[in-house]
Design a protein around this motif. Structure first.
Motif, PDB file in Angstrom:
ATOM      1  N   PRO A   1       0.816  -1.219   0.000  1.00 34.97           N
ATOM      2  CA  PRO A   1       0.000   0.000   0.000  1.00 34.97           C
ATOM      3  C   PRO A   1       0.851   1.272   0.000  1.00 34.97           C
ATOM      4  N   GLY A   2       2.001   1.231   0.687  1.00 30.82           N
ATOM      5  CA  GLY A   2       2.891   2.389   0.702  1.00 30.82           C
ATOM      6  C   GLY A   2       3.424   2.709  -0.678  1.00 30.82           C
ATOM      7  N   LEU A   3       3.803   1.692  -1.426  1.00 34.42           N
ATOM      8  CA  LEU A   3       4.291   1.894  -2.789  1.00 34.42           C
ATOM      9  C   LEU A   3       3.183   2.426  -3.697  1.00 34.42           C
ATOM     10  N   ILE A   4       1.994   1.885  -3.548  1.00 31.07           N
ATOM     11  CA  ILE A   4       0.860   2.355  -4.363  1.00 31.07           C
ATOM     12  C   ILE A   4       0.585   3.823  -4.060  1.00 31.07           C
ATOM     13  N   LEU A   5       0.591   4.189  -2.782  1.00 34.61           N
ATOM     14  CA  LEU A   5       0.364   5.584  -2.398  1.00 34.61           C
ATOM     15  C   LEU A   5       1.457   6.490  -2.956  1.00 34.61           C
ATOM     16  N   ALA A   6       2.709   6.047  -2.896  1.00 37.01           N
ATOM     17  CA  ALA A   6       3.822   6.845  -3.415  1.00 37.01           C
ATOM     18  C   ALA A   6       3.673   7.080  -4.920  1.00 37.01           C
ATOM     19  N   VAL A   7       3.276   6.061  -5.662  1.00 40.42           N
ATOM     20  CA  VAL A   7       3.075   6.202  -7.111  1.00 40.42           C
ATOM     21  C   VAL A   7       1.936   7.179  -7.390  1.00 40.42           C
ATOM     22  N   PHE A   8       0.862   7.076  -6.615  1.00 39.48           N
ATOM     23  CA  PHE A   8      -0.284   7.967  -6.799  1.00 39.48           C
ATOM     24  C   PHE A   8       0.110   9.420  -6.531  1.00 39.48           C
ATOM     25  N   VAL A   9       0.818   9.670  -5.430  1.00 33.19           N
ATOM     26  CA  VAL A   9       1.234  11.036  -5.078  1.00 33.19           C
ATOM     27  C   VAL A   9       2.178  11.594  -6.134  1.00 33.19           C
ATOM     28  N   LEU A  10       3.122  10.795  -6.584  1.00 39.33           N
ATOM     29  CA  LEU A  10       4.050  11.242  -7.617  1.00 39.33           C
ATOM     30  C   LEU A  10       3.298  11.574  -8.908  1.00 39.33           C
ATOM     31  N   GLY A  11       2.332  10.743  -9.266  1.00 37.39           N
ATOM     32  CA  GLY A  11       1.536  11.006 -10.468  1.00 37.39           C
ATOM     33  C   GLY A  11       0.746  12.297 -10.359  1.00 37.39           C
ATOM     34  N   ALA A  12       0.186  12.567  -9.178  1.00 34.49           N
ATOM     35  CA  ALA A  12      -0.572  13.807  -8.980  1.00 34.49           C
ATOM     36  C   ALA A  12       0.333  15.023  -9.064  1.00 34.49           C
ATOM     37  N   MET A  13       1.552  14.887  -8.526  1.00 39.14           N
ATOM     38  CA  MET A  13       2.484  16.015  -8.562  1.00 39.14           C
ATOM     39  C   MET A  13       2.945  16.308  -9.984  1.00 39.14           C
ATOM     40  N   LEU A  14       3.158  15.280 -10.761  1.00 39.64           N
ATOM     41  CA  LEU A  14       3.638  15.484 -12.119  1.00 39.64           C
ATOM     42  C   LEU A  14       2.500  15.682 -13.107  1.00 39.64           C
ATOM     43  N   GLY A  15       1.285  15.385 -12.680  1.00 38.34           N
ATOM     44  CA  GLY A  15       0.129  15.424 -13.565  1.00 38.34           C
ATOM     45  C   GLY A  15      -0.429  16.807 -13.783  1.00 38.34           C
ATOM     46  N   GLY A  16      -1.747  16.943 -13.644  1.00 41.73           N
ATOM     47  CA  GLY A  16      -2.439  18.135 -14.058  1.00 41.73           C
ATOM     48  C   GLY A  16      -2.628  19.220 -13.030  1.00 41.73           C
ATOM     49  N   CYS A  17      -2.245  19.045 -11.800  1.00 38.56           N
ATOM     50  CA  CYS A  17      -2.462  20.073 -10.790  1.00 38.56           C
ATOM     51  C   CYS A  17      -1.503  21.232 -11.012  1.00 38.56           C
ATOM     52  N   SER A  18      -2.053  22.399 -11.328  1.00 36.84           N
ATOM     53  CA  SER A  18      -1.195  23.558 -11.540  1.00 36.84           C
ATOM     54  C   SER A  18      -1.970  24.834 -11.264  1.00 36.84           C
ATOM     55  N   VAL A  19      -1.248  25.897 -11.081  1.00 37.65           N
ATOM     56  CA  VAL A  19      -1.845  27.213 -10.894  1.00 37.65           C
ATOM     57  C   VAL A  19      -1.732  27.949 -12.223  1.00 37.65           C
ATOM     58  N   GLU A  20      -2.831  28.518 -12.660  1.00 34.58           N
ATOM     59  CA  GLU A  20      -2.822  29.233 -13.937  1.00 34.58           C
ATOM     60  C   GLU A  20      -2.014  30.505 -13.800  1.00 34.58           C
ATOM     61  N   ARG A  21      -1.104  30.694 -14.715  1.00 33.04           N
ATOM     62  CA  ARG A  21      -0.302  31.919 -14.730  1.00 33.04           C
ATOM     63  C   ARG A  21      -0.532  32.619 -16.055  1.00 33.04           C
ATOM     64  N   THR A  22      -0.518  33.914 -15.989  1.00 36.34           N
ATOM     65  CA  THR A  22      -0.671  34.698 -17.196  1.00 36.34           C
ATOM     66  C   THR A  22       0.698  35.230 -17.602  1.00 36.34           C
ATOM     67  N   ASN A  23       0.884  35.393 -18.882  1.00 37.71           N
ATOM     68  CA  ASN A  23       2.179  35.924 -19.315  1.00 37.71           C
ATOM     69  C   ASN A  23       2.266  37.424 -19.038  1.00 37.71           C
ATOM     70  N   GLY A  24       1.149  38.042 -18.590  1.00 29.92           N
ATOM     71  CA  GLY A  24       1.165  39.433 -18.159  1.00 29.92           C
ATOM     72  C   GLY A  24       1.013  40.460 -19.253  1.00 29.92           C
ATOM     73  N   THR A  25       1.203  40.067 -20.479  1.00 35.17           N
ATOM     74  CA  THR A  25       1.119  41.030 -21.578  1.00 35.17           C
ATOM     75  C   THR A  25      -0.342  41.233 -21.966  1.00 35.17           C
ATOM     76  N   LYS A  26      -0.788  42.457 -21.829  1.00 34.35           N
ATOM     77  CA  LYS A  26      -2.169  42.805 -22.150  1.00 34.35           C
ATOM     78  C   LYS A  26      -2.367  42.792 -23.660  1.00 34.35           C
ATOM     79  N   VAL A  27      -3.366  42.027 -24.098  1.00 37.86           N
ATOM     80  CA  VAL A  27      -3.691  41.963 -25.524  1.00 37.86           C
ATOM     81  C   VAL A  27      -4.791  42.969 -25.855  1.00 37.86           C
ATOM     82  N   SER A  28      -5.824  42.998 -24.993  1.00 39.61           N
ATOM     83  CA  SER A  28      -6.920  43.951 -25.202  1.00 39.61           C
ATOM     84  C   SER A  28      -7.710  44.126 -23.917  1.00 39.61           C
ATOM     85  N   ASP A  29      -8.445  45.235 -23.838  1.00 38.02           N
ATOM     86  CA  ASP A  29      -9.350  45.432 -22.711  1.00 38.02           C
ATOM     87  C   ASP A  29     -10.521  44.472 -22.858  1.00 38.02           C
TER      88      ASP A  29
END
Length: 173
Positions: free
Chosen positions: A42-70
């Motif tokens: 179970p420890g190995l399964i949990l470690a694989v799951f946590v690693l997959g979540a970290m490398l997977g889709g969880c992210s914070v959206e960032r903007t490049n900051g350059t305004k294109v239009s109002d």
């Protein structure tokens, strides 16, 4: 596989020796007790799951900051809110919150500042614009002026704007 079992068995024997138990050094082919496998798998399964979540889709959206239009928008009065959105705001208004809501071809962007001790607060919309990968909504809470007459009861300031539906995420600044 056999080498891995021997290595784990040696590690198990070291731990056992540190705990003061007798270790049989002559038999390296000895099998692990089943309890060790029950803990490791179970420890190995949990470690694989946590690693997959970290490398997977969880992210914070960032903007490049350059305004294109109002971004064109209109401020929505409480009486004009869709009923479902009004209910969502009522549930969240006691705490600081950020919310988007889609209805038909319109996007509602809501920014609330939670419970304030008195009345007299307002919200300033500093900017609302598009970048290449996001819509940015920048606001700030403005407190009552010195000497201004305010209600003594708590207030829950929030602002709602309505704009055309965007396929981009909204970033609150």
């Amino acid at each position: 596989m056999k080498a891995g079992i021997i290595f784990l068995n040696m590690t198990y024997n070291r731990i056992k020796a540190k705990m003061g138990a007798k270790v049989d050094k002559g038999n390296r082919e000895k099998k692990f007790p089943t309890g060790v496998y029950k803990l490791c798998v179970p420890g190995l399964i949990l470690a694989v799951f946590v690693l997959g979540a970290m490398l997977g889709g969880c992210s914070v959206e960032r903007t490049n900051g350059t305004k294109v239009s109002d971004l064109e928008y209109s401020i929505v009065e409480e009486s004009e809110l869709p009923e479902e959105l009004h209910g969502m705001i009522e549930e969240k208004k006691t705490a600081d919150f950020k919310l988007t809501y889609e209805a038909d071809d319109e996007l509602y962007i809501v920014r609330g500042y939670g419970e304030q001790a008195t009345g007299g607060y307002s919200i300033r919309i500093n900017e609302c614009y598009l970048t290449s990968n996001a819509a940015v909504f920048d606001t700030e809470l403005v407190g009552p002026r010195k000497g201004e007459s305010v209600t003594k009861s708590p207030s829950f300031p929030y602002v709602v704007i309505k704009t055309a539906l965007q396929e981009k995420p909204v970033v609150f600044d």
